[in-house]
Write a protein that holds these residues in place. Structure first.
Motif, PDB file in Angstrom:
ATOM      1  N   LYS A  12       0.830  -1.214   0.000  1.00 39.19           N
ATOM      2  CA  LYS A  12       0.000   0.000   0.000  1.00 39.19           C
ATOM      3  C   LYS A  12       0.860   1.258   0.000  1.00 39.19           C
ATOM      4  N   ASN A  13       1.931   1.248   0.782  1.00 38.49           N
ATOM      5  CA  ASN A  13       2.787   2.426   0.887  1.00 38.49           C
ATOM      6  C   ASN A  13       3.600   2.680  -0.375  1.00 38.49           C
TER       7      ASN A  13
ATOM      8  N   PRO B 185      -6.834  -1.396  -7.940  1.00 42.39           N
ATOM      9  CA  PRO B 185      -6.786  -2.039  -6.616  1.00 42.39           C
ATOM     10  C   PRO B 185      -7.070  -3.536  -6.583  1.00 42.39           C
ATOM     11  N   TYR B 186      -6.693  -4.243  -7.616  1.00 42.29           N
ATOM     12  CA  TYR B 186      -6.897  -5.683  -7.655  1.00 42.29           C
ATOM     13  C   TYR B 186      -5.565  -6.401  -7.825  1.00 42.29           C
ATOM     14  N   SER B 187      -4.784  -6.345  -6.768  1.00 38.53           N
ATOM     15  CA  SER B 187      -3.577  -7.158  -6.661  1.00 38.53           C
ATOM     16  C   SER B 187      -3.535  -7.657  -5.226  1.00 38.53           C
ATOM     17  N   CYS B 188      -2.782  -8.692  -5.007  1.00 37.73           N
ATOM     18  CA  CYS B 188      -2.767  -9.294  -3.678  1.00 37.73           C
ATOM     19  C   CYS B 188      -1.445  -9.993  -3.432  1.00 37.73           C
TER      20      CYS B 188
ATOM     21  N   VAL C 210      -3.303 -18.355   2.080  1.00 36.12           N
ATOM     22  CA  VAL C 210      -3.654 -17.010   2.533  1.00 36.12           C
ATOM     23  C   VAL C 210      -3.499 -16.073   1.344  1.00 36.12           C
ATOM     24  N   ILE C 211      -4.541 -15.307   1.086  1.00 38.63           N
ATOM     25  CA  ILE C 211      -4.510 -14.304   0.025  1.00 38.63           C
ATOM     26  C   ILE C 211      -4.990 -12.995   0.629  1.00 38.63           C
ATOM     27  N   TYR C 212      -4.185 -11.944   0.447  1.00 39.90           N
ATOM     28  CA  TYR C 212      -4.548 -10.646   1.022  1.00 39.90           C
ATOM     29  C   TYR C 212      -4.457  -9.556  -0.028  1.00 39.90           C
ATOM     30  N   ASN C 213      -5.590  -8.877  -0.248  1.00 41.67           N
ATOM     31  CA  ASN C 213      -5.639  -7.688  -1.095  1.00 41.67           C
ATOM     32  C   ASN C 213      -5.613  -6.485  -0.152  1.00 41.67           C
ATOM     33  N   PRO C 214      -4.457  -5.814  -0.031  1.00 44.23           N
ATOM     34  CA  PRO C 214      -4.354  -4.713   0.922  1.00 44.23           C
ATOM     35  C   PRO C 214      -5.106  -3.456   0.489  1.00 44.23           C
TER      36      PRO C 214
ATOM     37  N   ASP D 107       0.619 -10.606  -6.591  1.00 42.99           N
ATOM     38  CA  ASP D 107      -0.124 -11.329  -7.607  1.00 42.99           C
ATOM     39  C   ASP D 107      -1.010 -10.295  -8.292  1.00 42.99           C
ATOM     40  N   GLY D 108      -0.683  -9.968  -9.518  1.00 42.06           N
ATOM     41  CA  GLY D 108      -1.382  -8.893 -10.224  1.00 42.06           C
ATOM     42  C   GLY D 108      -0.488  -7.669 -10.350  1.00 42.06           C
ATOM     43  N   THR D 109       0.753  -7.887 -10.719  1.00 41.39           N
ATOM     44  CA  THR D 109       1.712  -6.779 -10.807  1.00 41.39           C
ATOM     45  C   THR D 109       1.264  -5.710 -11.801  1.00 41.39           C
ATOM     46  N   THR D 110       0.676  -6.116 -12.914  1.00 42.17           N
ATOM     47  CA  THR D 110       0.212  -5.116 -13.886  1.00 42.17           C
ATOM     48  C   THR D 110      -0.825  -4.196 -13.245  1.00 42.17           C
TER      49      THR D 110
END
Length: 190
Positions: free
Chosen positions: A27-28, A104-107, A122-126, A94-97
């Motif tokens: 996020k940062n 906001p769809y990477s995790c 574990v999958i986290y979308n921050p 996961d979802g570098t592009t």
């Protein structure tokens, strides 16, 4: 090592902690990164991907020094091999592009295998604060709320949202198989 010798609840707890910490880094740094091609112009990696993978590796190996680690950014074709040993399998972003474009769809995707079998995920979308986690045979959770009746849900093609992503390879048998499948899906007559 047998599955019975592994504390899967502890592994899941640590994976959740690590995913949340990695999410803060992501996020940062969202939108504040440079990127390079890995294999070609569509297989991208940022310095954040690499930094997050190093962070995750260090955290996991410090807690579980006898377990193996496989990361997308440190993977070496022909050399990196999954074994029967307890192994963490990690895609730091996961979802570098999407990440590069601040969509906001990477995790962070974290998996754990024992004897080649995936047993914790574990999958986290921050960006959207979505934390999925589960242990094989013990249910799946979204933000600590158990997801109920997943196997009872009917999957109807007509009511589905389908997103197609061809991956980084643009040639070869795997790519051709994907393209044939995509063509069939988009030409379905209702």
């Amino acid at each position: 090592m047998s599955l019975e010798e592994v504390d899967l609840e502890l592994v899941e707890k640590v994976l959740i902690e690590v995913a949340l910490e990695a999410g803060d880094i992501i996020k940062n740094r969202n939108g504040l990164n440079t990127f390079d091609d890995k294999k070609n112009g569509v297989d991208l990696v940022t310095e954040v991907d690499k930094a997050v993978e190093v962070f995750i590796n260090e955290k996991l190996i410090s807690k579980f020094p006898n377990y193996k680690f496989m990361g997308e950014e440190s993977y070496i074709p022909g050399e990196t091999k999954l074994t029967e040993s307890p192994t963490f399998i990690v895609d730091p972003i996961d979802g570098t592009t999407n990440f590069i474009h601040t969509f906001p769809y990477s995790c962070t995707s974290l998996g754990f295998t024992v004897n080649y079998e995936p047993v914790v995920g574990v999958i986290y979308n921050p960006h959207l604060n979505l934390l999925f986690h589960g242990i094989k045979g013990k249910g799946a959770y979204l933000n600590d709320k158990k997801l109920e009746n997943l196997s009872d849900r009917s999957l109807e093609f007509q009511k589905s949202l389908i997103a197609l992503e061809s991956g980084s390879e643009r040639s070869g048998e795997n790519f051709e198989t994907k393209m044939i499948s995509y063509h069939r899906w988009i030409n379905v007559r209702w």
